[in-house]
Design a protein around this motif. Structure first.
Motif, PDB file in Angstrom:
ATOM      1  N   LEU A  51     -40.960  62.263  -7.686  1.00 59.80           N
ATOM      2  CA  LEU A  51     -40.361  61.296  -8.590  1.00 59.80           C
ATOM      3  C   LEU A  51     -41.465  60.726  -9.472  1.00 59.80           C
ATOM      4  O   LEU A  51     -42.416  60.134  -8.972  1.00 59.80           O
ATOM      5  CB  LEU A  51     -39.677  60.181  -7.797  1.00 59.80           C
ATOM      6  CG  LEU A  51     -39.010  59.069  -8.587  1.00 59.80           C
ATOM      7  CD1 LEU A  51     -37.878  59.628  -9.439  1.00 59.80           C
ATOM      8  CD2 LEU A  51     -38.488  58.005  -7.650  1.00 59.80           C
ATOM      9  N   PHE A 112     -32.979  55.412 -15.299  1.00 61.20           N
ATOM     10  CA  PHE A 112     -33.234  56.843 -15.278  1.00 61.20           C
ATOM     11  C   PHE A 112     -33.508  57.300 -16.700  1.00 61.20           C
ATOM     12  O   PHE A 112     -32.855  56.853 -17.645  1.00 61.20           O
ATOM     13  CB  PHE A 112     -32.035  57.616 -14.723  1.00 61.20           C
ATOM     14  CG  PHE A 112     -31.730  57.349 -13.274  1.00 61.20           C
ATOM     15  CD1 PHE A 112     -32.713  56.911 -12.405  1.00 61.20           C
ATOM     16  CD2 PHE A 112     -30.461  57.540 -12.780  1.00 61.20           C
ATOM     17  CE1 PHE A 112     -32.433  56.674 -11.071  1.00 61.20           C
ATOM     18  CE2 PHE A 112     -30.163  57.313 -11.449  1.00 61.20           C
ATOM     19  CZ  PHE A 112     -31.157  56.872 -10.595  1.00 61.20           C
ATOM     20  N   PHE A 114     -33.616  60.784 -18.867  1.00 59.60           N
ATOM     21  CA  PHE A 114     -33.207  62.181 -18.763  1.00 59.60           C
ATOM     22  C   PHE A 114     -32.790  62.691 -20.140  1.00 59.60           C
ATOM     23  O   PHE A 114     -32.414  61.897 -21.010  1.00 59.60           O
ATOM     24  CB  PHE A 114     -32.038  62.324 -17.778  1.00 59.60           C
ATOM     25  CG  PHE A 114     -30.864  61.454 -18.113  1.00 59.60           C
ATOM     26  CD1 PHE A 114     -29.825  61.934 -18.891  1.00 59.60           C
ATOM     27  CD2 PHE A 114     -30.798  60.143 -17.659  1.00 59.60           C
ATOM     28  CE1 PHE A 114     -28.742  61.137 -19.209  1.00 59.60           C
ATOM     29  CE2 PHE A 114     -29.722  59.335 -17.976  1.00 59.60           C
ATOM     30  CZ  PHE A 114     -28.694  59.831 -18.751  1.00 59.60           C
ATOM     31  N   ARG A 124     -31.274  55.005 -19.231  1.00 61.10           N
ATOM     32  CA  ARG A 124     -30.052  54.351 -18.744  1.00 61.10           C
ATOM     33  C   ARG A 124     -30.382  53.475 -17.539  1.00 61.10           C
ATOM     34  O   ARG A 124     -30.813  53.960 -16.501  1.00 61.10           O
ATOM     35  CB  ARG A 124     -29.011  55.401 -18.352  1.00 61.10           C
ATOM     36  CG  ARG A 124     -27.712  54.791 -17.828  1.00 61.10           C
ATOM     37  CD  ARG A 124     -26.647  55.841 -17.574  1.00 61.10           C
ATOM     38  NE  ARG A 124     -27.054  56.848 -16.630  1.00 61.10           N
ATOM     39  CZ  ARG A 124     -26.785  56.802 -15.313  1.00 61.10           C
ATOM     40  NH1 ARG A 124     -26.137  55.795 -14.801  1.00 61.10           N
ATOM     41  NH2 ARG A 124     -27.186  57.789 -14.526  1.00 61.10           N
ATOM     42  N   VAL A 126     -29.942  51.491 -14.216  1.00 59.94           N
ATOM     43  CA  VAL A 126     -29.073  51.787 -13.071  1.00 59.94           C
ATOM     44  C   VAL A 126     -29.064  50.677 -12.026  1.00 59.94           C
ATOM     45  O   VAL A 126     -28.229  50.702 -11.129  1.00 59.94           O
ATOM     46  CB  VAL A 126     -29.465  53.126 -12.406  1.00 59.94           C
ATOM     47  CG1 VAL A 126     -29.193  54.286 -13.340  1.00 59.94           C
ATOM     48  CG2 VAL A 126     -30.902  53.114 -11.943  1.00 59.94           C
ATOM     49  N   LEU A 145     -30.788  56.651  -4.693  1.00 58.67           N
ATOM     50  CA  LEU A 145     -30.924  57.480  -5.887  1.00 58.67           C
ATOM     51  C   LEU A 145     -29.725  58.408  -6.058  1.00 58.67           C
ATOM     52  O   LEU A 145     -29.164  58.526  -7.146  1.00 58.67           O
ATOM     53  CB  LEU A 145     -32.211  58.301  -5.823  1.00 58.67           C
ATOM     54  CG  LEU A 145     -33.524  57.547  -5.968  1.00 58.67           C
ATOM     55  CD1 LEU A 145     -34.695  58.509  -5.759  1.00 58.67           C
ATOM     56  CD2 LEU A 145     -33.619  56.881  -7.327  1.00 58.67           C
ATOM     57  N   PHE A 150     -28.779  60.213  -9.641  1.00 55.77           N
ATOM     58  CA  PHE A 150     -30.096  60.721 -10.020  1.00 55.77           C
ATOM     59  C   PHE A 150     -30.094  62.229  -9.851  1.00 55.77           C
ATOM     60  O   PHE A 150     -29.522  62.755  -8.897  1.00 55.77           O
ATOM     61  CB  PHE A 150     -31.172  60.099  -9.120  1.00 55.77           C
ATOM     62  CG  PHE A 150     -32.548  60.661  -9.347  1.00 55.77           C
ATOM     63  CD1 PHE A 150     -33.340  60.190 -10.378  1.00 55.77           C
ATOM     64  CD2 PHE A 150     -33.044  61.664  -8.534  1.00 55.77           C
ATOM     65  CE1 PHE A 150     -34.607  60.710 -10.596  1.00 55.77           C
ATOM     66  CE2 PHE A 150     -34.308  62.190  -8.737  1.00 55.77           C
ATOM     67  CZ  PHE A 150     -35.094  61.704  -9.775  1.00 55.77           C
ATOM     68  N   GLN A 151     -30.742  62.938 -10.781  1.00 56.29           N
ATOM     69  CA  GLN A 151     -30.881  64.382 -10.669  1.00 56.29           C
ATOM     70  C   GLN A 151     -32.361  64.721 -10.622  1.00 56.29           C
ATOM     71  O   GLN A 151     -33.166  64.100 -11.328  1.00 56.29           O
ATOM     72  CB  GLN A 151     -30.228  65.087 -11.854  1.00 56.29           C
ATOM     73  CG  GLN A 151     -28.724  64.937 -11.860  1.00 56.29           C
ATOM     74  CD  GLN A 151     -28.077  65.716 -12.975  1.00 56.29           C
ATOM     75  OE1 GLN A 151     -28.724  66.514 -13.656  1.00 56.29           O
ATOM     76  NE2 GLN A 151     -26.803  65.501 -13.173  1.00 56.29           N
ATOM     77  N   ASP A 154     -35.286  64.101 -13.371  1.00 54.70           N
ATOM     78  CA  ASP A 154     -35.213  62.861 -14.145  1.00 54.70           C
ATOM     79  C   ASP A 154     -36.463  62.029 -13.878  1.00 54.70           C
ATOM     80  O   ASP A 154     -37.088  62.155 -12.822  1.00 54.70           O
ATOM     81  CB  ASP A 154     -33.993  62.030 -13.739  1.00 54.70           C
ATOM     82  CG  ASP A 154     -32.670  62.669 -14.123  1.00 54.70           C
ATOM     83  OD1 ASP A 154     -32.686  63.688 -14.841  1.00 54.70           O
ATOM     84  OD2 ASP A 154     -31.625  62.146 -13.695  1.00 54.70           O
ATOM     85  N   TYR A 155     -36.823  61.180 -14.821  1.00 53.70           N
ATOM     86  CA  TYR A 155     -37.898  60.213 -14.624  1.00 53.70           C
ATOM     87  C   TYR A 155     -37.266  58.888 -14.214  1.00 53.70           C
ATOM     88  O   TYR A 155     -36.088  58.641 -14.458  1.00 53.70           O
ATOM     89  CB  TYR A 155     -38.687  59.983 -15.908  1.00 53.70           C
ATOM     90  CG  TYR A 155     -39.329  61.196 -16.517  1.00 53.70           C
ATOM     91  CD1 TYR A 155     -39.834  62.239 -15.747  1.00 53.70           C
ATOM     92  CD2 TYR A 155     -39.458  61.292 -17.896  1.00 53.70           C
ATOM     93  CE1 TYR A 155     -40.435  63.333 -16.331  1.00 53.70           C
ATOM     94  CE2 TYR A 155     -40.061  62.387 -18.492  1.00 53.70           C
ATOM     95  CZ  TYR A 155     -40.538  63.404 -17.701  1.00 53.70           C
ATOM     96  OH  TYR A 155     -41.133  64.495 -18.291  1.00 53.70           O
ATOM     97  N   LEU A 156     -38.089  58.019 -13.629  1.00 50.56           N
ATOM     98  CA  LEU A 156     -37.657  56.665 -13.302  1.00 50.56           C
ATOM     99  C   LEU A 156     -38.530  55.700 -14.086  1.00 50.56           C
ATOM    100  O   LEU A 156     -39.756  55.742 -13.976  1.00 50.56           O
ATOM    101  CB  LEU A 156     -37.771  56.406 -11.793  1.00 50.56           C
ATOM    102  CG  LEU A 156     -37.279  55.043 -11.319  1.00 50.56           C
ATOM    103  CD1 LEU A 156     -35.772  54.917 -11.515  1.00 50.56           C
ATOM    104  CD2 LEU A 156     -37.628  54.832  -9.864  1.00 50.56           C
ATOM    105  N   ASP A 157     -37.905  54.860 -14.899  1.00 51.50           N
ATOM    106  CA  ASP A 157     -38.627  53.860 -15.668  1.00 51.50           C
ATOM    107  C   ASP A 157     -38.359  52.513 -15.022  1.00 51.50           C
ATOM    108  O   ASP A 157     -37.198  52.139 -14.812  1.00 51.50           O
ATOM    109  CB  ASP A 157     -38.154  53.866 -17.116  1.00 51.50           C
ATOM    110  CG  ASP A 157     -39.024  52.980 -17.999  1.00 51.50           C
ATOM    111  OD1 ASP A 157     -40.233  53.250 -18.061  1.00 51.50           O
ATOM    112  OD2 ASP A 157     -38.487  52.040 -18.602  1.00 51.50           O
TER     113      ASP A 157
END
Length: 163
Positions: A51, A112, A114, A124, A126, A145, A150-151, A154-157
């Protein structure tokens, strides 16, 4: 069961018999969704995923910050985790590397990042967690997640918001 066909003008209607698919009991009614369909993983037997987490104080990164592959924001943390990792677990991991997230008044907003169907990145939100939760301040810390759709890839911000 055998079918009987009648000839002539008897009172039987004279039509064709119904096809086999139209016979039998009606289909059961659709079941209502009860709770999330997400199933926790066995962390002993399942390989973790990488991740890529990007943190920023004051707000989320913009979509253009992720537009060019290899030129993502510099404030990156790489975490190996599973799809059943909760936002609370991720909050605790971010607190280990970002001193600002340890402040009592800190709120962490998770988004997320993406690519959409046109290949442009979308950010987006979440969920949100508090750095130090309590019973009077409910947050999204228990959400996983996978439950948040979550896929892998994807990045997590994570925006660290200070009061």
């Amino acid at each position: 069961m055998a079918e009987v066909q009648r000839r002539g003008g008897g009172g039987g209607g004279g039509g064709r018999p119904l096809p086999p698919s139209a016979r039998g009991p009606p289909p059961p009614p659709p079941t209502a969704k009860v709770g999330p369909r997400f199933v926790p993983v066995d962390r002993e037997k399942t390989c973790p995923l990488l991740l890529r987490v990007f943190t920023k104080i004051g707000g989320h990164h913009n979509e253009v910050d992720f537009a060019v592959r290899g030129k993502e924001p510099k404030d990156e943390v790489q975490i190996y985790t599973w799809m059943d990792a909760t936002l609370r677990e991720l909050t605790d991991l971010v607190k280990e590397v970002a001193p600002e997230a340890r402040r009592r008044d800190a709120t962490l907003s998770f988004a997320f990042v993406f690519p959409n169907s046109r290949g442009r990145f979308v950010v987006r939100e979440v969920g949100r967690t508090y750095s130090y939760p309590n019973a009077r301040r409910a947050d999204d810390g228990s959400r996983a997640l996978g439950e948040l759709k979550f896929q892998i890839g994807d990045y997590l911000d994570v925006a660290i918001l200070l009061q």
